[in-house]
Design a protein around this motif. Structure first.
Motif, PDB file in Angstrom:
ATOM      1  N   GLY A 137      30.323   3.213  -4.519  1.00  0.00           N
ATOM      2  CA  GLY A 137      30.394   3.347  -5.978  1.00  0.00           C
ATOM      3  C   GLY A 137      31.288   4.493  -6.402  1.00  0.00           C
ATOM      4  O   GLY A 137      32.078   4.385  -7.345  1.00  0.00           O
ATOM      5  N   MET A 138      31.181   5.611  -5.696  1.00  0.00           N
ATOM      6  CA  MET A 138      32.014   6.779  -6.007  1.00  0.00           C
ATOM      7  C   MET A 138      33.503   6.433  -5.846  1.00  0.00           C
ATOM      8  O   MET A 138      34.333   6.768  -6.700  1.00  0.00           O
ATOM      9  CB  MET A 138      31.659   7.925  -5.069  1.00  0.00           C
ATOM     10  N   VAL A 139      33.836   5.765  -4.743  1.00  0.00           N
ATOM     11  CA  VAL A 139      35.242   5.433  -4.473  1.00  0.00           C
ATOM     12  C   VAL A 139      35.724   4.326  -5.411  1.00  0.00           C
ATOM     13  O   VAL A 139      36.879   4.335  -5.853  1.00  0.00           O
ATOM     14  CB  VAL A 139      35.433   5.022  -3.000  1.00  0.00           C
ATOM     15  N   PHE A 140      34.850   3.379  -5.734  1.00  0.00           N
ATOM     16  CA  PHE A 140      35.204   2.313  -6.670  1.00  0.00           C
ATOM     17  C   PHE A 140      35.608   2.897  -8.020  1.00  0.00           C
ATOM     18  O   PHE A 140      36.628   2.505  -8.610  1.00  0.00           O
ATOM     19  CB  PHE A 140      34.025   1.352  -6.851  1.00  0.00           C
ATOM     20  N   VAL A 141      34.820   3.849  -8.512  1.00  0.00           N
ATOM     21  CA  VAL A 141      35.120   4.474  -9.804  1.00  0.00           C
ATOM     22  C   VAL A 141      36.446   5.224  -9.729  1.00  0.00           C
ATOM     23  O   VAL A 141      37.276   5.145 -10.630  1.00  0.00           O
ATOM     24  CB  VAL A 141      33.982   5.420 -10.234  1.00  0.00           C
ATOM     25  N   ARG A 142      36.634   5.950  -8.633  1.00  0.00           N
ATOM     26  CA  ARG A 142      37.884   6.702  -8.457  1.00  0.00           C
ATOM     27  C   ARG A 142      39.096   5.772  -8.485  1.00  0.00           C
ATOM     28  O   ARG A 142      40.076   6.011  -9.189  1.00  0.00           O
ATOM     29  CB  ARG A 142      37.812   7.470  -7.134  1.00  0.00           C
ATOM     30  N   LEU A 189      42.316  -7.335 -15.592  1.00  0.00           N
ATOM     31  CA  LEU A 189      41.452  -8.510 -15.740  1.00  0.00           C
ATOM     32  C   LEU A 189      40.431  -8.332 -16.855  1.00  0.00           C
ATOM     33  O   LEU A 189      40.166  -9.244 -17.632  1.00  0.00           O
ATOM     34  CB  LEU A 189      40.740  -8.806 -14.422  1.00  0.00           C
ATOM     35  N   LEU A 190      39.827  -7.124 -16.937  1.00  0.00           N
ATOM     36  CA  LEU A 190      38.742  -6.878 -17.892  1.00  0.00           C
ATOM     37  C   LEU A 190      39.201  -6.206 -19.178  1.00  0.00           C
ATOM     38  O   LEU A 190      38.535  -6.304 -20.198  1.00  0.00           O
ATOM     39  CB  LEU A 190      37.656  -6.008 -17.245  1.00  0.00           C
ATOM     40  N   GLY A 191      40.331  -5.496 -19.115  1.00  0.00           N
ATOM     41  CA  GLY A 191      40.743  -4.671 -20.244  1.00  0.00           C
ATOM     42  C   GLY A 191      40.275  -3.238 -20.042  1.00  0.00           C
ATOM     43  O   GLY A 191      39.281  -2.980 -19.347  1.00  0.00           O
ATOM     44  N   GLU A 192      40.982  -2.307 -20.675  1.00  0.00           N
ATOM     45  CA  GLU A 192      40.681  -0.886 -20.470  1.00  0.00           C
ATOM     46  C   GLU A 192      39.284  -0.508 -20.968  1.00  0.00           C
ATOM     47  O   GLU A 192      38.529   0.183 -20.275  1.00  0.00           O
ATOM     48  CB  GLU A 192      41.726  -0.026 -21.187  1.00  0.00           C
ATOM     49  N   GLY A 232      33.682   1.130 -19.579  1.00  0.00           N
ATOM     50  CA  GLY A 232      32.242   0.907 -19.694  1.00  0.00           C
ATOM     51  C   GLY A 232      31.613   0.573 -18.349  1.00  0.00           C
ATOM     52  O   GLY A 232      30.526   1.059 -18.019  1.00  0.00           O
ATOM     53  N   LEU A 233      32.324  -0.252 -17.545  1.00  0.00           N
ATOM     54  CA  LEU A 233      31.836  -0.605 -16.211  1.00  0.00           C
ATOM     55  C   LEU A 233      31.736   0.634 -15.330  1.00  0.00           C
ATOM     56  O   LEU A 233      30.737   0.823 -14.622  1.00  0.00           O
ATOM     57  CB  LEU A 233      32.778  -1.630 -15.579  1.00  0.00           C
ATOM     58  N   LEU A 234      32.757   1.481 -15.363  1.00  0.00           N
ATOM     59  CA  LEU A 234      32.768   2.677 -14.510  1.00  0.00           C
ATOM     60  C   LEU A 234      31.615   3.612 -14.870  1.00  0.00           C
ATOM     61  O   LEU A 234      30.957   4.164 -13.979  1.00  0.00           O
ATOM     62  CB  LEU A 234      34.099   3.417 -14.647  1.00  0.00           C
ATOM     63  N   LYS A 235      31.382   3.792 -16.144  1.00  0.00           N
ATOM     64  CA  LYS A 235      30.283   4.678 -16.553  1.00  0.00           C
ATOM     65  C   LYS A 235      28.928   4.088 -16.146  1.00  0.00           C
ATOM     66  O   LYS A 235      28.021   4.829 -15.760  1.00  0.00           O
ATOM     67  CB  LYS A 235      30.352   4.937 -18.057  1.00  0.00           C
ATOM     68  N   TYR A 289      31.527  11.270 -14.209  1.00  0.00           N
ATOM     69  CA  TYR A 289      31.221  10.687 -15.528  1.00  0.00           C
ATOM     70  C   TYR A 289      31.845  11.534 -16.634  1.00  0.00           C
ATOM     71  O   TYR A 289      32.418  11.008 -17.598  1.00  0.00           O
ATOM     72  CB  TYR A 289      29.706  10.596 -15.714  1.00  0.00           C
ATOM     73  N   LEU A 290      31.738  12.848 -16.493  1.00  0.00           N
ATOM     74  CA  LEU A 290      32.312  13.755 -17.488  1.00  0.00           C
ATOM     75  C   LEU A 290      33.834  13.639 -17.529  1.00  0.00           C
ATOM     76  O   LEU A 290      34.446  13.694 -18.600  1.00  0.00           O
ATOM     77  CB  LEU A 290      31.893  15.201 -17.182  1.00  0.00           C
ATOM     78  N   ILE A 291      34.459  13.461 -16.349  1.00  0.00           N
ATOM     79  CA  ILE A 291      35.920  13.309 -16.298  1.00  0.00           C
ATOM     80  C   ILE A 291      36.340  12.029 -17.017  1.00  0.00           C
ATOM     81  O   ILE A 291      37.271  12.031 -17.834  1.00  0.00           O
ATOM     82  CB  ILE A 291      36.409  13.290 -14.842  1.00  0.00           C
ATOM     83  N   VAL A 292      35.659  10.923 -16.706  1.00  0.00           N
ATOM     84  CA  VAL A 292      35.987   9.632 -17.319  1.00  0.00           C
ATOM     85  C   VAL A 292      35.802   9.709 -18.840  1.00  0.00           C
ATOM     86  O   VAL A 292      36.653   9.252 -19.605  1.00  0.00           O
ATOM     87  CB  VAL A 292      35.110   8.509 -16.726  1.00  0.00           C
ATOM     88  N   SER A 293      34.696  10.304 -19.276  1.00  0.00           N
ATOM     89  CA  SER A 293      34.416  10.411 -20.717  1.00  0.00           C
ATOM     90  C   SER A 293      35.439  11.300 -21.411  1.00  0.00           C
ATOM     91  O   SER A 293      35.887  10.995 -22.525  1.00  0.00           O
ATOM     92  CB  SER A 293      33.006  10.966 -20.941  1.00  0.00           C
ATOM     93  N   ALA A 294      35.821  12.400 -20.752  1.00  0.00           N
ATOM     94  CA  ALA A 294      36.811  13.307 -21.344  1.00  0.00           C
ATOM     95  C   ALA A 294      38.161  12.624 -21.494  1.00  0.00           C
ATOM     96  O   ALA A 294      38.842  12.774 -22.505  1.00  0.00           O
ATOM     97  CB  ALA A 294      36.938  14.568 -20.490  1.00  0.00           C
ATOM     98  N   HIS A 295      38.540  11.835 -20.489  1.00  0.00           N
ATOM     99  CA  HIS A 295      39.807  11.102 -20.574  1.00  0.00           C
ATOM    100  C   HIS A 295      39.726  10.050 -21.674  1.00  0.00           C
ATOM    101  O   HIS A 295      40.696   9.855 -22.429  1.00  0.00           O
ATOM    102  CB  HIS A 295      40.136  10.434 -19.244  1.00  0.00           C
ATOM    103  N   GLU A 296      38.601   9.379 -21.771  1.00  0.00           N
ATOM    104  CA  GLU A 296      38.425   8.339 -22.788  1.00  0.00           C
ATOM    105  C   GLU A 296      38.588   8.909 -24.189  1.00  0.00           C
ATOM    106  O   GLU A 296      39.115   8.246 -25.085  1.00  0.00           O
ATOM    107  CB  GLU A 296      37.033   7.718 -22.626  1.00  0.00           C
TER     108      GLU A 296
END
Length: 579
Positions: free
Chosen positions: A464-469, A492-495, A500-503, A537-544
């Motif tokens: 899961g960690m590597v998938f998100v990365r 395939l899914l859109g940004e 949302g999937l990654l979080k 999660y914080l990195i992904v949210s900050a980028h979003e």
């Protein structure tokens, strides 16, 4: 230097739609593929389409074959009819916002209204709009042009979708004062309005502005005009080659915005070029650490270190003794596979990360030797551990090496799936599974010869960690991947759905660690290691939210969350003293 990028910079909805339609056209429509006029106003995108065999026709022949895409700006309806009669399959890639203006004009033209278009007379969008006015169309680029028009009994006023919002406000005041019976429609695209407002806000908080986009792009020119009105230095450039490094070397805060037809990969190149300024100025230690980070990322050494740290954490979660060999093998395997796949899959890097593409082209043979030695060393080490570990690692190595290779010859199959990489979303999933196996399953199988519940849960966390990365990096590289035909998960899914999937994945694997530790399925270390997915999660949210921009710093920070797993494990076992 602090770099701020406008949230609205880059492709607007209409341009993105048109580019995606033309890139998909060879798979969906009859070839050859043409665009009627330049698809968008960006030389780099037009050059890319030319490389792919998609050519521009400016004049409609009497007879033709293949498919013609109508450009994002739209064309007169007479042109579409003529293309169809000539024998072409016509695909309309006109921006939906432009179609809305066309519809307004056509409706009122049928009712006898004159149409006043506020825009540039020679702009393709305006030429197309005039075609819907049925000889009742008039173009005004200035208030003086408006004053020169005769008074009409019935008239509508519309705007070119990329018109300056400030100017159109003055047009509306003019209309209300002089001809209150005229109908006025604010047809400026909301994306254009947002871009222009954001430039005004951004210029207030920076020392200098860079506006990126084609020199012939109307909406980009207006962004540059607005930036220049702030009184601060503003530069309109098409590519990073036009950056005046001397002029901006002393700037402390710089803003970047881009026109609606500017691809993300151009913006990323400019951002990365600005990131390299610390190499030319500033303190020695600052230059040293920036160069070190860049080298570690380009050579994949930092990625392999992260794999070793993840394996160390997984081994301790599972209570595996003598973990050193597994950490060593994980590092060597990831080092070898990432280098080999970068060497054989450099096409997308040409757009997504040109610095990496140049690095791998320049140092192709030293890197290939490094990858070969790393892979061989890992296999030799596994061989000394036993036949079973050797066979597992050999199988994984063969699968990794075959990812970019053509496995099914064209003579046997002319389908789209002749390589593993051709399977949609395969890259992200397979990288995650490979890391999960080498960091958790491989050590467990080598020690006990079986996979228990604890191993499955730890494998799920690591995967899961590597998938998100990997999927997060795919989000950053969406446009470049689409150009070379990669069907990644974000494509395939859109940004938005992918984020949302990654979080969701990060929340799930956090709960897996906590509950697995609480029920003593894995060691109590799981409680502390829950920090790692929370950190990501914080990195992904900050980028979003636009707080973390694509570049070396973001890439380094993402890879660091694997190193963080090793640091947390070491501190807990060495300092706190319990597992």
């Amino acid at each position: 230097m602090k770099i701020l990028i406008a949230k609205t910079a880059g492709f607007c909805m209409g341009v993105r739609r048109a580019v995606e339609m033309v890139l998909d056209a060879p798979r969906k429509h009859e070839t050859p593929i043409f665009t009627y006029g330049p698809l968008i106003h960006n030389p780099q995108v037009l050059g890319l389409l030319k490389e792919k065999g998609i050519t521009v026709i400016n004049d409609i022949p009497d007879q033709g074959n293949g498919t013609v895409l109508i450009r994002a700006h739209g064309v007169p309806p007479q042109a579409k009819d003529k293309l169809g009669k000539a024998g072409f399959t016509v695909v309309d890639a006109t921006c939906p916002r432009v179609i809305r203006v066309q519809t307004i004009i056509k409706k009122h033209a049928n009712q006898g209204y004159e149409t006043i278009i506020i825009g540039d007379r020679d702009h393709p969008e305006v030429i197309g709009l005039l075609g819907y006015a049925e000889e009742k169309g008039h173009v005004a680029g200035t208030l003086k042009d408006l004053e020169a028009l005769p008074a009409f009994d019935k008239a509508i006023i519309v705007a070119q979708t990329t018109q300056n919002t400030v100017f159109f406000e003055s047009v509306k005041k003019w209309g209300l004062q002089k001809f209150p019976h005229y109908k006025i429609f604010n047809t400026i695209c909301d994306s254009t309005e947002k871009r222009q407002n954001e430039v005004k806000e951004l210029t207030a908080s920076v020392d200098s502005m860079i506006v990126v986009g084609g020199h012939s792009s109307g909406n980009t020119q207006r962004l540059a005009e607005i930036a220049q009105l702030s009184g601060k230095p503003a530069y309109h450039i098409e590519t990073e080659a036009e950056l005046d490094m001397k002029a901006i070397a002393s700037v402390r805060t710089i803003g970047i915005t881009a026109g609606a037809s500017t691809p993300n990969w151009i913006i990323k190149r400019i951002y990365r070029a600005l990131e390299t300024l610390p190499l030319n100025k500033g303190q020695h230690w600052h230059r040293f650490f920036f160069a070190l980070r860049r080298t570690l990322l380009l050579t994949n050494i930092y990625v392999s270190l992260g794999a070793g740290c993840l394996c160390y954490a997984c081994s301790k979660l599972l209570g595996i003794p003598n973990y050193y060999s597994y950490v060593f093998i994980a590092m060597l395997y990831v080092q070898a596979m990432h280098i080999f796949n970068n060497l054989t899959g450099r096409e997308a890097d040409h757009y997504n990360d040109p610095e990496r593409a140049f690095f791998y082209s320049k140092y192709k043979w030293p890197l290939a030797i490094l990858a070969f030695l790393a892979g061989a060393a890992g296999l030799i080490k596994a061989c000394f551990m036993g036949v079973f570990p050797f066979l597992i690692l050999l199988f994984m190595s063969v699968m990794g090496l075959s990812y970019n290779l053509t496995l099914i010859p064209e003579k046997i199959s002319d389908g789209n799936y002749r390589r593993i990489r051709d399977i949609p979303g395969s890259k992200t999933v397979l990288i995650a599974v490979a890391w999960g196996i080498v960091t958790s399953v491989f050590p467990s199988l080598s020690v006990s010869g079986e996979i228990d519940l604890g191993t499955i849960l730890v494998f799920t966390w690591a995967t899961g960690m590597v998938f998100v990365r990997s999927a997060f990096f795919d989000i950053l590289d969406m446009q470049g991947d689409r150009v070379v035909g990669k069907d990644t998960i974000p494509i395939l899914l859109g940004e938005k759905r992918t984020l949302g999937l990654l979080k969701s994945v990060l929340m799930i694997i956090t709960l897996i660690l906590i509950f697995s530790s609480a029920f003593h399925i894995i060691s109590r270390l799981g409680f502390t290691l829950a920090i790692c997915p929370i950190f990501m999660y914080l990195i992904v949210s900050a980028h979003e939210r636009g707080y973390m921009l694509p570049g070396i710093r973001l890439e380094f920070l993402v890879e660091t969350h694997f190193v963080l797993a090793g640091i947390i494990t070491f501190i807990q076992l060495s300092v706190i003293g319990y597992q």
